[in-house]
Design a protein around this motif. Structure first.
Motif, PDB file in Angstrom:
ATOM      1  N   GLU A   8       0.740  -1.014   0.059  1.00  0.00           N
ATOM      2  CA  GLU A   8       0.067   0.067   0.067  1.00  0.00           C
ATOM      3  C   GLU A   8       0.793   1.332  -0.081  1.00  0.00           C
ATOM      4  O   GLU A   8       0.645   2.216  -0.579  1.00  0.00           O
ATOM      5  N   SER A   9       1.887   1.072   0.781  1.00  0.00           N
ATOM      6  CA  SER A   9       2.831   2.214   0.946  1.00  0.00           C
ATOM      7  C   SER A   9       3.496   2.669  -0.473  1.00  0.00           C
ATOM      8  O   SER A   9       3.593   3.675  -0.974  1.00  0.00           O
ATOM      9  N   ILE A  10       4.177   1.487  -1.288  1.00  0.00           N
ATOM     10  CA  ILE A  10       4.696   1.713  -2.333  1.00  0.00           C
ATOM     11  C   ILE A  10       3.710   1.874  -3.513  1.00  0.00           C
ATOM     12  O   ILE A  10       4.050   3.008  -4.261  1.00  0.00           O
ATOM     13  N   ALA A  11       2.540   1.462  -3.510  1.00  0.00           N
ATOM     14  CA  ALA A  11       1.371   1.851  -4.413  1.00  0.00           C
ATOM     15  C   ALA A  11       1.072   3.374  -4.187  1.00  0.00           C
ATOM     16  O   ALA A  11       0.730   4.032  -5.208  1.00  0.00           O
ATOM     17  N   GLY A  12       1.115   3.637  -2.869  1.00  0.00           N
ATOM     18  CA  GLY A  12       0.381   5.244  -2.694  1.00  0.00           C
ATOM     19  C   GLY A  12       1.654   6.141  -3.224  1.00  0.00           C
ATOM     20  O   GLY A  12       1.419   7.117  -3.926  1.00  0.00           O
ATOM     21  N   SER A  13       2.671   5.921  -3.328  1.00  0.00           N
ATOM     22  CA  SER A  13       3.897   6.711  -3.764  1.00  0.00           C
ATOM     23  C   SER A  13       3.840   6.758  -5.294  1.00  0.00           C
ATOM     24  O   SER A  13       3.921   7.848  -5.766  1.00  0.00           O
ATOM     25  N   GLU A  14       3.606   5.680  -6.001  1.00  0.00           N
ATOM     26  CA  GLU A  14       3.197   5.663  -7.445  1.00  0.00           C
ATOM     27  C   GLU A  14       1.929   6.274  -8.001  1.00  0.00           C
ATOM     28  O   GLU A  14       2.061   6.780  -8.875  1.00  0.00           O
TER      29      GLU A  14
END
Length: 140
Positions: free
Chosen positions: A18-24
């Motif tokens: 979720e954190s990585i996807a949020g950044s993208e």
């Protein structure tokens, strides 16, 4: 006795993703959950999808999906209306603006997945998916 906290590890994995996807997705102004809902609507053969169907597709509670819908509607990425026959049913449709965001959102999620699982081979990714499917998390 040593414990194997599978549930905890799955939760941590989901949180990291979720954190990585949020950044993208941040440059697009949407969250992973919002992107997922838009992509589901975009891929649907239904022009109007009942909220209950979205809840099931996403695997989230009514309250969570209602919040996602509210935020997407405020951004004019979806539109909502009540069913003509049963006013309790809320029908959701993706707007042209929402449709235009789907392709970059899908690409951002793909990049996030590649980053999150970069240490796994293609075979390991396939095996992970098969294990998740085998676990069968459906409620009894």
């Amino acid at each position: 006795m040593k414990m194997h906290p599978i549930g905890r590890e799955l939760k941590l994995l989901a949180s990291r993703f979720e954190s990585i996807a949020g950044s993208e997705l941040s440059p697009l102004g949407i969250t992973a959950a919002q992107a997922q809902l838009l992509i589901i609507l975009d891929n649907s053969t239904d022009t109007l999808m009942p909220q209950k169907k979205l809840e099931k597709a996403i695997g989230a509670s009514q309250a969570s999906v209602a919040g996602i819908i509210s935020r997407l509607e405020a951004k004019e990425l979806i539109s909502c209306k009540r069913d003509g026959e049963d006013r309790r049913i809320q029908l959701i449709a993706i707007t042209e603006k929402g449709n235009e965001l789907c392709k970059p959102a899908f690409a951002a999620l793909k990049i996030a997945e590649e980053k999150a699982f970069k240490n796994l081979s293609s075979e390991e990714k396939g095996f992970l998916l098969s294990l998740i499917a085998k676990a069968n998390f459906e409620q009894a």
